[in-house]
Design a protein around this motif. Structure first.
Motif, PDB file in Angstrom:
ATOM      1  N   ALA A 135       0.764  -1.150  -0.181  1.00  0.00           N
ATOM      2  CA  ALA A 135       0.014   0.190  -0.061  1.00  0.00           C
ATOM      3  C   ALA A 135       0.831   1.281   0.129  1.00  0.00           C
ATOM      4  O   ALA A 135       2.184   0.917   0.379  1.00  0.00           O
ATOM      5  CB  ALA A 135      -0.987  -0.101   1.331  1.00  0.00           C
ATOM      6  N   PRO A 136       0.364   2.442  -0.325  1.00  0.00           N
ATOM      7  CA  PRO A 136      -0.723   2.719  -0.859  1.00  0.00           C
ATOM      8  C   PRO A 136      -1.291   2.068  -2.139  1.00  0.00           C
ATOM      9  O   PRO A 136       0.001   1.813  -2.891  1.00  0.00           O
ATOM     10  CB  PRO A 136      -1.144   4.227  -0.771  1.00  0.00           C
ATOM     11  N   LEU A 137      -2.175   1.790  -2.857  1.00  0.00           N
ATOM     12  CA  LEU A 137      -2.758   1.366  -3.970  1.00  0.00           C
ATOM     13  C   LEU A 137      -2.131   2.165  -4.978  1.00  0.00           C
ATOM     14  O   LEU A 137      -2.170   3.309  -5.040  1.00  0.00           O
ATOM     15  CB  LEU A 137      -4.350   1.265  -4.077  1.00  0.00           C
ATOM     16  N   ASN A 138      -1.342   1.689  -5.907  1.00  0.00           N
ATOM     17  CA  ASN A 138      -0.566   2.482  -6.966  1.00  0.00           C
ATOM     18  C   ASN A 138      -0.521   1.416  -8.230  1.00  0.00           C
ATOM     19  O   ASN A 138      -0.308  -0.025  -7.881  1.00  0.00           O
ATOM     20  CB  ASN A 138       0.785   2.852  -6.386  1.00  0.00           C
ATOM     21  N   ILE A 139      -0.901   2.015  -9.351  1.00  0.00           N
ATOM     22  CA  ILE A 139      -0.808   0.998 -10.667  1.00  0.00           C
ATOM     23  C   ILE A 139       0.707   1.416 -11.538  1.00  0.00           C
ATOM     24  O   ILE A 139       0.988   0.844 -12.401  1.00  0.00           O
ATOM     25  CB  ILE A 139      -1.669   1.225 -11.706  1.00  0.00           C
ATOM     26  N   HIS A 140       1.493   2.491 -10.816  1.00  0.00           N
ATOM     27  CA  HIS A 140       2.609   2.860 -11.630  1.00  0.00           C
ATOM     28  C   HIS A 140       4.065   2.167 -11.235  1.00  0.00           C
ATOM     29  O   HIS A 140       3.967   1.326 -10.504  1.00  0.00           O
ATOM     30  CB  HIS A 140       2.673   4.419 -11.597  1.00  0.00           C
ATOM     31  N   CYS A 141       4.850   2.426 -12.246  1.00  0.00           N
ATOM     32  CA  CYS A 141       6.160   1.767 -12.232  1.00  0.00           C
ATOM     33  C   CYS A 141       6.965   1.819 -10.989  1.00  0.00           C
ATOM     34  O   CYS A 141       7.185   3.120 -10.541  1.00  0.00           O
ATOM     35  CB  CYS A 141       6.925   2.175 -13.450  1.00  0.00           C
ATOM     36  N   ASP A 142       7.312   0.743 -10.357  1.00  0.00           N
ATOM     37  CA  ASP A 142       8.692   0.719  -9.789  1.00  0.00           C
ATOM     38  C   ASP A 142       9.051  -0.592  -9.808  1.00  0.00           C
ATOM     39  O   ASP A 142       8.271  -1.339 -10.187  1.00  0.00           O
ATOM     40  CB  ASP A 142       8.709   1.552  -8.298  1.00  0.00           C
ATOM     41  N   HIS A 143      10.094  -1.017  -9.139  1.00  0.00           N
ATOM     42  CA  HIS A 143      10.735  -2.267  -9.201  1.00  0.00           C
ATOM     43  C   HIS A 143      10.676  -3.147  -7.898  1.00  0.00           C
ATOM     44  O   HIS A 143      11.146  -4.063  -7.784  1.00  0.00           O
ATOM     45  CB  HIS A 143      12.374  -2.258  -9.606  1.00  0.00           C
ATOM     46  N   SER A 144       9.649  -2.651  -7.190  1.00  0.00           N
ATOM     47  CA  SER A 144       9.526  -3.458  -5.776  1.00  0.00           C
ATOM     48  C   SER A 144       8.995  -4.831  -6.035  1.00  0.00           C
ATOM     49  O   SER A 144       9.273  -5.779  -5.397  1.00  0.00           O
ATOM     50  CB  SER A 144       8.619  -2.613  -4.769  1.00  0.00           C
ATOM     51  N   ASP A 145       8.265  -4.926  -7.326  1.00  0.00           N
ATOM     52  CA  ASP A 145       7.694  -6.393  -7.146  1.00  0.00           C
ATOM     53  C   ASP A 145       8.750  -7.373  -7.556  1.00  0.00           C
ATOM     54  O   ASP A 145       8.756  -8.362  -7.155  1.00  0.00           O
ATOM     55  CB  ASP A 145       6.571  -6.363  -8.394  1.00  0.00           C
ATOM     56  N   SER A 146       9.505  -6.976  -8.827  1.00  0.00           N
ATOM     57  CA  SER A 146      10.406  -8.171  -9.126  1.00  0.00           C
ATOM     58  C   SER A 146      11.697  -8.259  -8.305  1.00  0.00           C
ATOM     59  O   SER A 146      12.199  -9.287  -8.256  1.00  0.00           O
ATOM     60  CB  SER A 146      10.905  -7.939 -10.433  1.00  0.00           C
ATOM     61  N   MET A 147      11.986  -6.979  -7.504  1.00  0.00           N
ATOM     62  CA  MET A 147      13.163  -6.975  -6.532  1.00  0.00           C
ATOM     63  C   MET A 147      12.784  -8.165  -5.619  1.00  0.00           C
ATOM     64  O   MET A 147      13.475  -8.698  -4.840  1.00  0.00           O
ATOM     65  CB  MET A 147      13.457  -5.712  -6.076  1.00  0.00           C
ATOM     66  N   GLY A 148      11.660  -7.849  -4.913  1.00  0.00           N
ATOM     67  CA  GLY A 148      11.240  -8.952  -4.134  1.00  0.00           C
ATOM     68  C   GLY A 148      11.390 -10.311  -4.429  1.00  0.00           C
ATOM     69  O   GLY A 148      11.536 -11.205  -3.539  1.00  0.00           O
ATOM     70  N   ALA A 149      11.222 -10.735  -5.643  1.00  0.00           N
ATOM     71  CA  ALA A 149      11.648 -11.972  -6.056  1.00  0.00           C
ATOM     72  C   ALA A 149      13.113 -12.461  -6.546  1.00  0.00           C
ATOM     73  O   ALA A 149      13.292 -13.263  -7.051  1.00  0.00           O
ATOM     74  CB  ALA A 149      10.609 -12.440  -7.277  1.00  0.00           C
TER      75      ALA A 149
END
Lengths: 398, 192
Positions: A115-129
């Motif tokens: 959160a907060p809800l966001n649809i825009h770019c950063d790399h936190s998704d793939s960096m977590g993996a």
């Protein structure tokens, strides 16, 4: 060189086009912004009969990756796509795909995690993996997103590798940004990727094998050691495939993309679309006489630390730009900074430049050339004085 | 103008602003140029103010920032004038094209551009859209006016691409009406 067709495609359409040409056996996916454009376009190809793919519309990303694991274990060439919270929901099965050594290719259109809800770019998704055991490749623009999707198939399925690949691009910035893309003819892509013949298959009933085995303290450790061994084979394969792809298209790919690094005293290290923006700044500052270069890592997992140290060892200051925070890490830095620092500690023979980190672009916050120039002024000051006032800075933070 | 042309579009969701930017980019592609076309996505909904961007260049475009100092600004929706600072950051020597029944001189005053080296063009694209399409979707007339005002790409390629693009979605009469609107705006755009 092969014939190519120039098209106006956004990054999502470029990936969907590559997927159409790859014509995988199975695609199981769930839509999520900003990846939806890939799955929507590809499912239209399926509906129009342009591919032979079995498309499995699932009820969640957890199910998507589970279906991919099953299909890949059955011996299929399997692809999927996701972003942000979708990748987070896949979590359990993402690790399983890697540790079962299934060469699944997944397009990730990078988006901030809630959160907060966001649809825009950063790399936190793939960096977590990044510790999940997947190969991770980052793309700067729609052309690279297309090229990397095709190469990812070859890398994943290479007999020395047999690991899944995540192929990243920046959500909206390139995912929904229409640019000029050179596209190969269908047959050239088919010839480049070749037929996939799995070493083992669930469906090979004459040679039954166990998949997803039970292993406690007796053999689990050895499985993990083998994963590391497989990852160590990846850089060589990535370079070989990148060279072969270059001969075909004129676009050669390696582990990273250096620019003006030969006599550089200051280096910027940054992934994906922001590397293009940073390159315009380097061009401008070079004309003004600043000895500055840029290193854009392409292969992020496994991290080519030794090669990166070789390239950066003679600079005075490295400014790393991170589009995510590795929460709780030293000084609240980003993951790319951690990797660069660890690489110097490991391969630098006791020598290292000053390395500082700049967090930028979280949740899609725009990064402007002027902000990168401001960062470079700080890097020049560090080069001149040797004094680091703060290890982690923020670009464009209100 | 330099080698890299940066364009900012102002409109509202549902007016075809993103489509117009993409048609312009595809026309540039056909002329062998490099381009980017990208929207500034917020919570998208019909009627909400939106911005879209187009870059056109003779050489590869590496920058991936939004456009803060455009060479060309196109205001597709007149109700945004005064609500959004549409002239923000426009370059010296730049062009602003507005969908409005007002004259270029009036708009120059209204936007605080008096005495500035910015070319102001106006066209009543909504009126033209209503006449030909029966609906206020002014993106195609705005494209016609833009070509006349800037000579960025050829009228022929924009007409052909508009036919292709709209032909995929609309009936033949509707496509023809859009082309008629585009041509009329090309003829009628005013500079001052």
């Amino acid at each position: 060189m092969a014939k190519q067709i120039v098209k106006a495609l956004d990054g999502a359409a470029a990936v969907a086009e590559a997927m159409r040409q790859i014509d995988p056996d199975v695609v199981a996916a769930y839509p999520i912004t900003p990846q939806t454009a890939i799955v929507q376009t590809f499912s239209q190809f399926v509906a129009d009969g342009l591919v032979g793919t079995e498309f499995i519309p699932v009820e969640s990303e957890h199910a998507a990756m589970s279906a991919c694991v099953g299909a890949a274990a059955a011996g299929g060439r399997v692809m999927t796509a996701t972003a942000a919270n979708g990748l987070a929901l896949m979590w359990e099965v993402v690790y399983i795909a890697a540790s079962m050594r299934l060469p699944i290719v997944m397009s990730v259109v990078n988006r901030a995690l809630s959160a907060p809800l966001n649809i825009h770019c950063d790399h936190s998704d793939s960096m977590g993996a990044r510790d999940s055991g997947w190969i991770q490749i980052f793309s700067e623009n729609p052309q690279e997103a297309y090229d990397n999707t095709i190469q990812a198939i070859r890398i994943a399925e290479h007999p020395d590798v047999l690991l899944p690949v995540m192929s990243m691009q920046d959500g909206f910035i390139t995912g929904h940004g229409v640019e000029r893309v050179e596209v190969l003819e269908d047959q050239a892509v088919k010839d480049f990727i070749g037929e996939y013949t799995p070493k083992y298959s669930l469906l090979d009933i004459d040679n039954p094998k166990t998949f997803g085995a039970w292993a406690f303290y007796d053999y689990y450790f050895e499985f993990k050691r083998q994963q590391t061994e497989a990852l160590s084979k990846v850089p060589k394969v990535v370079e070989e495939v990148g060279q072969e792809y270059g001969k075909l298209t004129g676009r050669y790919y390696g582990l990273f993309d250096p620019f003006e690094m030969d006599d550089a005293e200051i280096a910027i290290v940054v992934l994906s679309s922001a590397a293009g923006t940073a390159r315009t700044v380097v061009r401008k500052l070079r004309k003004e006489g600043v000895k500055i270069g840029l290193l854009k890592p392409r292969l992020y997992r496994p991290f080519p630390g030794k090669e990166i140290v070789e390239l950066l060892k003679d600079v005075k200051v490295v400014g790393v730009m991170d589009r995510s925070i590795a929460f709780g890490s030293i000084e609240g830095c980003g993951p790319l900074y951690l990797d660069i620092c660890a690489s110097f500690f490991t391969y630098g023979n006791g020598k290292a430049p000053k390395v500082v980190d700049y967090i930028f672009g979280l949740g899609g916050r725009d990064i402007l050339p002027e902000q990168i120039e401001g960062m470079v002024r700080e890097l020049i000051h560090i080069a001149e004085t040797g004094e680091v006032k703060q290890v982690v800075g923020y670009l464009g933070l209100r | 103008m330099g080698e890299l042309i940066e364009i900012r579009w102002h409109g509202r969701g549902g007016q075809g602003v993103v489509t117009a930017g993409e048609i312009l980019a595809e026309a540039a592609m056909e002329e062998g140029k490099y381009f980017q076309a990208f929207p500034d996505y917020g919570p998208e909904r019909m009627g909400a103010p939106i911005r879209a961007y187009t870059r056109i260049s003779d050489s590869p475009i590496e920058i991936h920032s939004q456009i803060t100092s455009p060479d060309i600004v196109i205001v597709v929706d007149p109700t945004l004038i005064g609500l959004v600072n549409v002239a923000e950051g426009i370059k010296e020597g730049g062009v602003i094209l507005l969908n409005t029944p007002a004259s270029p001189q009036e708009m120059r005053q209204k936007l605080g551009l008096a005495g500035k080296g910015v070319k102001v063009f106006t066209i009543d694209a909504s009126e033209i859209a209503m006449k030909h399409l029966g609906r206020n979707i002014p993106n195609t007339p705005m494209l016609g006016a833009l070509i006349k005002a800037t000579n960025l790409v050829s009228l022929e390629s924009v007409i052909r691409l508009t036919e292709e693009r709209l032909g995929a979605k609309l009936r033949e009469e509707a496509v023809k009406a859009n082309i008629a609107a585009l041509k009329e705006a090309y003829e009628k755009v005013q500079e001052g």
